[in-house]
Design a protein around this motif. Structure first.
Motif, PDB file in Angstrom:
ATOM      1  N   ALA A 234      -2.759 -25.993   9.956  1.00  0.00           N
ATOM      2  CA  ALA A 234      -2.914 -25.664  11.374  1.00  0.00           C
ATOM      3  C   ALA A 234      -2.264 -24.320  11.698  1.00  0.00           C
ATOM      4  CB  ALA A 234      -2.311 -26.765  12.244  1.00  0.00           C
ATOM      5  N   GLN A 235      -1.188 -24.025  10.998  1.00  0.00           N
ATOM      6  CA  GLN A 235      -0.494 -22.744  11.147  1.00  0.00           C
ATOM      7  C   GLN A 235      -0.180 -22.225   9.748  1.00  0.00           C
ATOM      8  OE1 GLN A 235       2.526 -22.981  14.582  1.00  0.00           O
ATOM      9  NE2 GLN A 235       2.214 -25.129  14.078  1.00  0.00           N
ATOM     10  N   ARG A 236      -1.209 -21.685   9.091  1.00  0.00           N
ATOM     11  CA  ARG A 236      -1.099 -21.430   7.658  1.00  0.00           C
ATOM     12  C   ARG A 236      -0.073 -20.366   7.293  1.00  0.00           C
ATOM     13  NH1 ARG A 236      -6.585 -21.363   5.011  1.00  0.00           N
ATOM     14  NH2 ARG A 236      -5.446 -20.379   3.335  1.00  0.00           N
ATOM     15  N   ARG A 237       0.356 -19.555   8.231  1.00  0.00           N
ATOM     16  CA  ARG A 237       1.372 -18.545   7.905  1.00  0.00           C
ATOM     17  C   ARG A 237       2.779 -19.125   7.857  1.00  0.00           C
ATOM     18  NH1 ARG A 237      -0.325 -12.933  11.066  1.00  0.00           N
ATOM     19  NH2 ARG A 237      -2.380 -12.702  10.088  1.00  0.00           N
ATOM     20  N   LYS A 238       2.938 -20.297   8.425  1.00  0.00           N
ATOM     21  CA  LYS A 238       4.252 -20.927   8.416  1.00  0.00           C
ATOM     22  C   LYS A 238       4.537 -21.585   7.063  1.00  0.00           C
ATOM     23  CE  LYS A 238       5.045 -21.934  13.298  1.00  0.00           C
ATOM     24  NZ  LYS A 238       5.469 -22.999  14.247  1.00  0.00           N
ATOM     25  N   THR A 239       5.810 -21.674   6.720  1.00  0.00           N
ATOM     26  CA  THR A 239       6.181 -22.434   5.533  1.00  0.00           C
ATOM     27  C   THR A 239       5.889 -23.907   5.781  1.00  0.00           C
ATOM     28  OG1 THR A 239       8.434 -22.846   6.298  1.00  0.00           O
ATOM     29  CG2 THR A 239       8.037 -20.789   5.049  1.00  0.00           C
ATOM     30  N   LEU A 240       5.775 -24.662   4.710  1.00  0.00           N
ATOM     31  CA  LEU A 240       5.509 -26.090   4.862  1.00  0.00           C
ATOM     32  C   LEU A 240       6.633 -26.789   5.626  1.00  0.00           C
ATOM     33  CD1 LEU A 240       4.012 -26.866   1.344  1.00  0.00           C
ATOM     34  CD2 LEU A 240       2.834 -27.107   3.538  1.00  0.00           C
ATOM     35  N   ARG A 241       7.863 -26.345   5.432  1.00  0.00           N
ATOM     36  CA  ARG A 241       8.993 -26.935   6.153  1.00  0.00           C
ATOM     37  C   ARG A 241       8.761 -26.870   7.659  1.00  0.00           C
ATOM     38  NH1 ARG A 241      13.825 -25.677   8.634  1.00  0.00           N
ATOM     39  NH2 ARG A 241      15.628 -26.981   8.056  1.00  0.00           N
ATOM     40  N   ALA A 242       8.254 -25.734   8.128  1.00  0.00           N
ATOM     41  CA  ALA A 242       8.009 -25.573   9.562  1.00  0.00           C
ATOM     42  C   ALA A 242       6.685 -26.197   9.980  1.00  0.00           C
ATOM     43  CB  ALA A 242       8.026 -24.090   9.920  1.00  0.00           C
TER      44      ALA A 242
END
Length: 286
Positions: A234-242
């Motif tokens: 959904a927010q591919r630029r974010k790390t998986l943690r976020a």
């Protein structure tokens, strides 16, 4: 079988336009209708599907019957799912006229392929072969793979960009939700490009053929894995943690689950395989 049951039965450009005119049909963008009018294209499509004489084929959106007429000699039966009542009513007549010896192999189901249930099919399908409407191609494939577990292979004609997404692997720029969800069910491979000139009306994009070969599904809760996949991209630029904070309850909990699954919380969804996502769900269930 009549002498029209071979290649001479296939529809050419003039046949397609004449049929459409007789029915008062103009292809619509709403239904994603682009009719194939090139016999060589449908021959190559059927050949790429690797059908056997025992296969029971699902064809979605048969339209005027171009692909249907090429499929019928290559398998035991074709179940054609058509949402347009005019086209659904015409298809048996077209087959009876052009390939009378094969008409008994055709079963037309007037329904929406995105919602159709397994009980609408008189026998268990083994293959999906279709020129899919661009606007619903991935939802149709995912729905049918889930609804029809007996489908062991598929050959679908889709928009070229969609084909690339369906067949993409981890790390690819176009790897995303469709790639992972398709990979849950099957191995996908782009096998051919289809030029836009073989369609009427001519679309503004090229198409491609994607071959799917079913494999065993991961041992995890599919719905939960798919929820996780949706969250990760959904927010591919974010790390998986976020990115997974909402799914897990917090970023800290997401990091714990990722670490327990052997995955770096600082990585991104585009690096994970479907098995990786399944491992995270399994960690959350413990």
């Amino acid at each position: 079988m009549s002498d029209r049951d071979g290649d001479s039965a296939l529809l050419g450009p003039a046949d397609v336009r004449r049929l459409a005119a007789d029915l008062g049909i103009r292809p619509t963008k709403k239904l994603g209708q682009n009719f194939v009018h090139d016999p060589n294209t449908v021959r190559r499509t059927v050949a790429a599907a690797r059908l056997t004489p025992d296969d029971v084929v699902v064809e979605v959106g048969p339209g005027l019957g171009s692909l249907t007429l090429a499929l019928l000699p290559a398998c035991r039966a074709v179940h054609a799912v058509e949402v347009d009542p005019v086209l659904a009513g015409q298809l048996p007549r077209t087959v009876e006229r052009r390939a009378p010896g094969l008409s008994g192999r055709l079963h037309v189901i007037e329904d929406d392929a995105v919602r159709i249930s397994a009980d609408r099919f008189p026998e268990k399908p083994t293959a999906l072969v279709a020129n899919l409407p661009y606007n619903v191609s991935v939802p149709v494939v995912l729905h049918l793979l889930a609804e029809l577990p007996t489908l062991n292979k598929a050959l679908v004609m889709v928009q070229a960009e969609v084909a690339d997404r369906m067949a993409a692997g981890p790390g690819s720029k176009v790897y995303g939700v469709p790639s992972v969800k398709i990979a849950w069910y099957a191995t996908a491979k782009r096998v051919a490009t289809v030029p836009r000139t073989v369609f009427w009306p001519v679309p503004n994009v090229d198409s491609a053929l994607v071959l799917l070969e079913r494999h065993d599904e991961p041992r995890a809760n599919r719905k939960e894995v798919f929820r996780l996949v949706d969250a990760a991209f959904a927010q591919r630029r974010k790390t998986l943690r976020a990115a997974l904070a909402g799914w897990a309850g917090s970023a800290e909990r997401a990091a714990e689950l990722l670490t327990a699954a052997g995955i770096d919380p600082g990585s991104r969804g585009e690096r994970l395989t479907v098995d990786d996502f399944s491992t995270v769900v399994a960690a959350a269930a413990r």
